[in-house]
Enzyme design. Sequence first.
Site, PDB file in Angstrom:
ATOM      1  N   ASN A   1       0.849  -1.204   0.000  1.00  8.54           N
ATOM      2  CA  ASN A   1       0.000   0.000   0.000  1.00  8.54           C
ATOM      3  C   ASN A   1       0.879   1.246   0.000  1.00  8.54           C
ATOM      4  O   ASN A   1       2.106   1.158  -0.017  1.00  8.54           O
ATOM      5  CB  ASN A   1      -0.954  -0.032   1.197  1.00  8.54           C
ATOM      6  CG  ASN A   1      -0.211  -0.039   2.513  1.00  8.54           C
ATOM      7  OD1 ASN A   1       0.491   0.911   2.860  1.00  8.54           O
ATOM      8  ND2 ASN A   1      -0.338  -1.136   3.249  1.00  8.54           N
TER       9      ASN A   1
ATOM     10  N   LYS B   1       9.115 -16.550 -11.282  1.00 10.67           N
ATOM     11  CA  LYS B   1       8.326 -15.424 -11.802  1.00 10.67           C
ATOM     12  C   LYS B   1       7.119 -15.931 -12.591  1.00 10.67           C
ATOM     13  O   LYS B   1       7.265 -16.800 -13.453  1.00 10.67           O
ATOM     14  CB  LYS B   1       9.217 -14.548 -12.685  1.00 10.67           C
ATOM     15  CG  LYS B   1       8.534 -13.283 -13.121  1.00 10.67           C
ATOM     16  CD  LYS B   1       9.418 -12.437 -14.015  1.00 10.67           C
ATOM     17  CE  LYS B   1       8.604 -11.295 -14.585  1.00 10.67           C
ATOM     18  NZ  LYS B   1       9.240 -10.698 -15.753  1.00 10.67           N
TER      19      LYS B   1
END
Length: 404
Positions: free
Chosen positions: A208, A287
């Site tokens: 955030n 990934k």
Amino acid sequence: MLGSRIIVGVTGGIAAYKAAALCSQLVKRGAEVRVVMTEAATRFITPLTFQSITKHPVAVDTFDEHDPSVIQHIHLADWADVFVVAPATADVIAKAACGLADDMLTTTLLATRAPVIVAPAMNVHMLANPIVQENIRRLRERGFVFVDPGEGPLACGYTGKGRLAEPDEIVEVVAAVLQRKKDLEGKRVLVTAGATREPFDPVRVLSNRSTGKMGYAVAEAARDRGAEVTLIAGPGELPVPPGVQLVRVETALEMLNAVLDCLPSADILIKAAAVSDYRPASVSPSKVKKSDGPLVVELVRNPDILLEVAKRRRHDQVIVGFAAETDDVERHAREKLEKKSLDYIVANDVSKPGAGFGSDTNVVTIFGRDGTVLSLPPMAKRQVAERLLDLVAGAGRVGAVGGP
Ligand code: CTP
């Protein structure tokens, strides 16, 4: 002021002559005064004037190490109870704001942990220059105390704001800073700050916008009030306040473990961190490659750290939470105060200008379990931290608000 140890830093402006009156008043009030001058200041007034008033040699040259048993600027920096820069030129303010240390005064200033008082004096347009104002703002946020210049005719011929405050006024500010309460002396304060970061694969995270500025300001203010401070912080670049013990964490689970480890020895917990409520259900070891069509990531709930704290807290501990809201701030904050068994909650509307993530200022209302409601105007995060600590340390008690 009897026995107080005061450094007066004199920089090169015409108001340097007024620093002699300042030193004289401080000495008359019983303080021990040492003067540090810049080379430029010595062009306006001689070191001998200050030596005669203070009865001590004046430091100008960083390399004039007359006592081999000490490093002079560190020795002075450690010795001081308070450091006053008067007059402070735009140049010294800029250097202090950037952490430059290229002479005796600025090296001593950078090395001291004493409170610093700055009394600027300069031309009206220099003072109004946004660069100077930005430097002043940065220093204020770091806890420097400013004695605002007065208005009137200036030596440069202009009339306006920029005159050094009168010596009596500076002396009063010095006295106030010296008397500043060390009301958290002997207390252990645990602060959490910043965002947590929840990995999704080796390169991506869920996080955030919190930068940690509010929590860092609380940690620094608590340190200045004498507390032993541990700061549990998520990833970030903010400089760690000297003297504060840092525990770096990344995820909410790591923060939970660190908080629970430190909780038993803490007197006060201030939870300013913006903890991720969710984390990816699984972390891919390699990934994740893109493919056609949408990607669905399953998230699972993180534990609520304050709820875990509520189960374990002692009655003599003070627990403070923060509430970052975008609407119905008071109702949500009061619900969290109750649900998380907090003593205080600091509520802010992060959608308001001057509040919230990344900002240097905040606009908050603090609600207490004891009925306290303190609505504060927009102010620097450091000042918000001070007002919060006034409440937490106030009324001569820590922990009297009571536990669950
Ligand atoms: N908090 C916590 N653990 C979590 C989430 C939040 O300890 N998993 C703490 C924060 O550090 C803050 C307070 O709870 O002190 C309120 O955080 P906030 O994000 O405003 O509220 P939430 O409880 O997460 O509720 P919501 O996101 O639904 O508003």
